[in-house]
Design an enzyme around this catalytic site. Structure first.
Site, PDB file in Angstrom:
ATOM      1  CD  GLU A 126     -13.695  39.507  31.288  1.00  8.76           C
ATOM      2  OE1 GLU A 126     -12.917  38.549  31.509  1.00  8.76           O
ATOM      3  OE2 GLU A 126     -14.559  39.497  30.398  1.00  8.76           O
TER       4      GLU A 126
ATOM      5  CG  HIS B 161      -6.962  39.445  27.705  1.00 15.53           C
ATOM      6  ND1 HIS B 161      -7.151  39.396  26.343  1.00 15.53           N
ATOM      7  CD2 HIS B 161      -8.103  38.981  28.263  1.00 15.53           C
ATOM      8  CE1 HIS B 161      -8.358  38.916  26.090  1.00 15.53           C
ATOM      9  NE2 HIS B 161      -8.956  38.651  27.241  1.00 15.53           N
ATOM     10  CD  GLU B 162      -8.446  38.427  31.852  1.00 14.76           C
ATOM     11  OE1 GLU B 162      -9.593  38.883  31.679  1.00 14.76           O
ATOM     12  OE2 GLU B 162      -8.015  37.433  31.222  1.00 14.76           O
TER      13      GLU B 162
ATOM     14  CG  HIS C 112     -11.915  41.880  29.274  1.00 16.62           C
ATOM     15  ND1 HIS C 112     -12.740  41.850  28.172  1.00 16.62           N
ATOM     16  CD2 HIS C 112     -11.270  40.686  29.288  1.00 16.62           C
ATOM     17  CE1 HIS C 112     -12.595  40.666  27.552  1.00 16.62           C
ATOM     18  NE2 HIS C 112     -11.700  39.952  28.207  1.00 16.62           N
TER      19      HIS C 112
ATOM     20  CD  GLU D 107     -12.761  37.641  25.804  1.00 13.45           C
ATOM     21  OE1 GLU D 107     -11.585  38.054  25.784  1.00 13.45           O
ATOM     22  OE2 GLU D 107     -13.421  37.520  26.862  1.00 13.45           O
TER      23      GLU D 107
ATOM     24  CG  ASP E 126     -19.321  27.060  29.304  1.00 13.79           C
ATOM     25  OD1 ASP E 126     -18.813  28.196  29.226  1.00 13.79           O
ATOM     26  OD2 ASP E 126     -19.928  26.657  30.314  1.00 13.79           O
TER      27      ASP E 126
ATOM     28  CE1 TYR F  73     -11.535  33.977  23.742  1.00 16.41           C
ATOM     29  CE2 TYR F  73     -10.092  35.602  24.748  1.00 16.41           C
ATOM     30  CZ  TYR F  73     -11.069  34.646  24.868  1.00 16.41           C
ATOM     31  OH  TYR F  73     -11.588  34.354  26.095  1.00 16.41           O
TER      32      TYR F  73
ATOM     33  NE  ARG G  24      -4.639  29.542  31.325  1.00 16.84           N
ATOM     34  CZ  ARG G  24      -3.652  30.375  31.005  1.00 16.84           C
ATOM     35  NH1 ARG G  24      -2.491  30.288  31.656  1.00 16.84           N
ATOM     36  NH2 ARG G  24      -3.800  31.265  30.061  1.00 16.84           N
TER      37      ARG G  24
ATOM     38  CE  LYS H 257      -3.461  29.524  25.908  1.00 10.26           C
ATOM     39  NZ  LYS H 257      -2.678  30.742  26.183  1.00 10.26           N
TER      40      LYS H 257
HETATM   41  N1  BES Z   1     -13.406  36.568  29.811  1.00  5.69           N
HETATM   42  C1  BES Z   1     -12.371  35.653  29.477  1.00  5.69           C
HETATM   43  C2  BES Z   1     -12.527  34.308  30.122  1.00  5.69           C
HETATM   44  C3  BES Z   1     -13.846  33.626  29.801  1.00  5.69           C
HETATM   45  C4  BES Z   1     -14.349  33.627  28.520  1.00  5.69           C
HETATM   46  C5  BES Z   1     -14.545  32.989  30.787  1.00  5.69           C
HETATM   47  C6  BES Z   1     -15.563  32.996  28.246  1.00  5.69           C
HETATM   48  C7  BES Z   1     -15.738  32.372  30.519  1.00  5.69           C
HETATM   49  C8  BES Z   1     -16.258  32.377  29.239  1.00  5.69           C
HETATM   50  C9  BES Z   1     -10.992  36.220  29.831  1.00  5.69           C
HETATM   51  O1  BES Z   1     -10.867  37.587  29.634  1.00  5.69           O
HETATM   52  C10 BES Z   1      -9.995  35.602  28.881  1.00  5.69           C
HETATM   53  O2  BES Z   1     -10.157  35.785  27.709  1.00  5.69           O
HETATM   54  N2  BES Z   1      -8.990  34.914  29.403  1.00  5.69           N
HETATM   55  C11 BES Z   1      -7.938  34.344  28.607  1.00  5.69           C
HETATM   56  C12 BES Z   1      -6.738  35.258  28.672  1.00  5.69           C
HETATM   57  C13 BES Z   1      -5.950  35.381  27.410  1.00  5.69           C
HETATM   58  C14 BES Z   1      -6.737  35.640  26.174  1.00  5.69           C
HETATM   59  C15 BES Z   1      -4.843  36.404  27.573  1.00  5.69           C
HETATM   60  C16 BES Z   1      -7.612  32.973  29.178  1.00  5.69           C
HETATM   61  O3  BES Z   1      -8.213  32.592  30.191  1.00  5.69           O
HETATM   62  O4  BES Z   1      -6.809  32.271  28.620  1.00  5.69           O
HETATM   63 ZN    ZN Z   2     -10.867  38.125  27.603  1.00  4.11          ZN
END
Ligand code: BES
Ligand code: ZN
Length: 584
Positions: free
Chosen positions: A261, A285-286, A289, A308, A365, A373, A537, A539
């Site tokens: 974000e 989502h972003e 934020h 979050e 991290d 979340y 990514r 995830k």
């Molecule tokens: N701010 C986060 C990404 C982040 C969190 C980076 C902690 C570094 C440390 C971002 O807003 C996020 O939550 N992204 C998610 C999106 C999803 C929840 C829709 C992602 O990257 O998957």
């Molecule tokens: Zn987020």
């Protein structure tokens, strides 16, 4: 001495920086930034001032007249990095640190041309959340201290520099260009962000444009064309948008997150470009934020759920306006599943599963998970159900108005909620969400007709007729609910009928690959191999490397793939995968 943030050397009895002026030359050859930063303090001061740094080579520290100031750079500690202590003479308000960054700076990824879509130009970008800004700029790297800044980046003339800030001008000098930016609103340091590459813009609406490599621009613009409607839906819920512009930057595939974000310029993974807008909830989502996180900010990583959890809640409210309650309920159901698997994953560390965490000695991290979340979302949903929507909406608006441009702790949130919605926290047993592991028994469970229809299937292969209207979210939900001991012929039948290995939706694809690999279905291996070579990514890397390394047959493949592709991942993602492989 008072350290209020376990992840910063900042001492709250010392003066705070008010503004930064940052100037950097981007050197792709040596993969370093040659930089200097001028700090202007809130008031003139004297005595020691501690800044956070990581892997910075400090050349000198000087006052406004260029006279050297004494400083000590302490040895690096594993999570915090090195403390830079500067001795301020009496009455000093401004000083400059001259330094260069390391090629392995944890916030930066330097890409070779072959790692980009165009293949001709290098690319550089930053990812500072949670505590990586210190590897780019020496500063007080805690979200409690907000800064305004100006910045300039010197880059090769063929490239464009974009920043999460307001563009001032571009100057060209010989083979270089210098781009100037300004961030007039005070932001926490983790929102400092920039990227340099072959980038072109396309307008999406009066307040938005998308940036991408020219090769991706048209597809990106098509995918994100709904952003202006989204912005208006968000404003109708949370009040006026405070950041003037909401631009998007399509990142290279190695970007470790779905989205970040960064104010005025959200960073997005290119895996959102599916051709059918099915993953634009990440954009929602972003965008959310912009209120929850960027305006009202967690005081440290220990209160990350305030960023979050609120943002997931806000994201689903935006989705509800744009796509209806069924769609937002489906996302809630996906979230609940992600929460359950995160709780399972962290079962040996129950202390990390409460919303309010204690992270001294813990790398944010490594503590990262879906828990802040989705458990955060459930707490806010429970509060909304208990207070009723109109009262809860009013509460949200007052929360945003009270804490705008500030940081807060969980304890401050509790005090505020008790005052504004008396009795509600007790009624929903907020204590259990905030301070105890797991999910409280009375937690809301998102309901929807489509969900119930899907539940009735219970792991059976749907007929083409049954699945003909399924959205990618439904596919994902279906795949994630399949039993672990699914026979291979069911897997084969599913792929033959629905070509899941060819899915263009990365959420569906990864959910499918996990199911197929778990069942030992070999045709999934080749697709996994190419995917892990393309996308960085986290995830997706985590479950795929996780499932490969959990199987006897594929453990050495997981190691070989990481050896081959690890260099192409962002330093944060590399560290995440290393951890998974080391535990296998
Ligand atoms: N701010 C986060 C990404 C982040 C969190 C980076 C902690 C570094 C440390 C971002 O807003 C996020 O939550 N992204 C998610 C999106 C999803 C929840 C829709 C992602 O990257 O998957
Ligand atoms: Zn987020």
């Amino acid at each position: 001495m008072a350290r209020l943030d376990p992840h910063s050397y900042n001492d709250s009895t010392q003066p705070e920086t008010e503004t930064l002026d940052w100037r950097a030359r981007v050197d792709f050859k040596t993969q370093r930034l040659h930089a200097e930063v001028t700090h202007t303090l809130k008031e003139a001061s004297a005595g020691p001032l501690d800044l956070d740094t990581r892997d910075l080579e400090i050349r000198d520290v000087v006052d406004a007249a260029g006279r050297p100031l004494p400083y000590i750079l302490s040895p690096s500690e594993p999570i915090l990095g090195s403390r830079l202590r500067i001795e301020l003479p009496v009455g000093l308000r401004q000083f400059t640190v001259r330094y260069r960054t390391a090629p392995h700076a944890s916030a930066l990824q330097w890409l070779t041309p072959s790692q980009t879509a165009g293949g001709k130009h290098p690319f550089l970008y930053s990812q500072c959340q949670a505590i990586h800004a210190r590897s780019v700029v020496p500063l007080q790297d805690t979200p409690r201290i907000r800064i305004r800044y100006t910045a300039s980046l010197r880059i090769p003339k063929a490239l464009k520099a974009v920043m999460a800030a307001s563009f001032l001008r571009r100057e060209e000098h010989g083979v270089e260009a210098e781009e100037h930016y300004e961030m007039p609103q005070p932001v926490p340091p983790y929102l400092l962000a920039f990227a340099v590459g072959s980038l072109a813009p396309k307008e999406l609406g009066p307040r938005s444009r998308v940036w991408a490599e020219p090769e991706l621009l048209e597809d990106a613009a098509e995918e994100f064309s709904g952003v202006d409607d989204m912005l208006r839906a968000a404003e109708s819920l949370f009040g006026p948008y405070d950041w003037e512009r909401f631009d998007l930057l399509t990142m290279p595939p190695s970007f470790p997150y779905g989205g970040m974000e960064n104010p005025r310029l959200t960073f997005l993974t290119p895996t959102l470009i599916t051709g059918d807008k099915s993953l634009v909830n990440v954009v929602a989502h972003e965008l959310a934020h912009s209120w929850t996180g960027n305006l009202v900010t967690n005081a440290s990583a220990e209160h990350f759920w305030l960023n979050e959890g609120f943002t997931v809640f806000a994201e689903r409210r935006i989705l509800e306006v744009l796509e209806g309650p069924e769609v937002s309920a489906l996302h809630g159901a996906l979230g609940r599943r992600a929460l359950d698997s995160a709780l399972q994953h962290f079962r040996a560390h129950p202390q990390l599963t409460s919303l309010r965490t204690h992270l001294a000695g813990v790398d944010p991290d490594e503590a990262f998970s879906q828990i802040p979340y989705e458990k955060g979302y459930l707490l806010l949903r429970a509060m909304e159900d208990a207070a009723g929507r109109p009262a809860f909406d009013e509460f949200l608006r007052r929360y945003l108005a009270t804490y705008r441009f500030r940081a807060l702790t969980t304890e401050e949130f509790v005090a505020f909620a008790e005052k504004e919605l008396p009795g509600v926290l007790t009624k929903v047993d907020a204590e259990a969400y905030l301070h105890r592991p797991g999910v409280p028994p009375g937690a809301p469970s998102p309901r929807s007709l489509r969900l119930e229809a899907m539940d009735a299937l219970r792991g059976k292969v749907p007929t083409p007729e049954q699945a003909k209207d399924w959205t990618p979210a439904e596919w994902q939900l279906y795949l994630e609910s399949l039993p672990w001991d699914l026979p291979r012929d069911v897997i084969q039948q599913l792929d033959a009928r629905f070509s899941l290995t060819e899915s263009r939706n990365s959420e569906v694809l990864v959910a499918w690959l996990v199911v197929a690999l778990r069942a030992g279905w070999e045709p999934a291996v080749a697709r996994t191999e190419t995917f892990l070579g393309e996308v960085g990514r986290m995830k997706y890397l985590k479950p795929l490397y996780g499932v490969l390394s959990a199987s006897h047959a594929h453990r050495s493949l997981a190691r070989a793939l990481f050896k081959k592709h690890g260099e192409r991942y962002h330093p944060i993602a590399r560290q995440g995968v290393e951890l998974i492989l080391s535990r296998a």
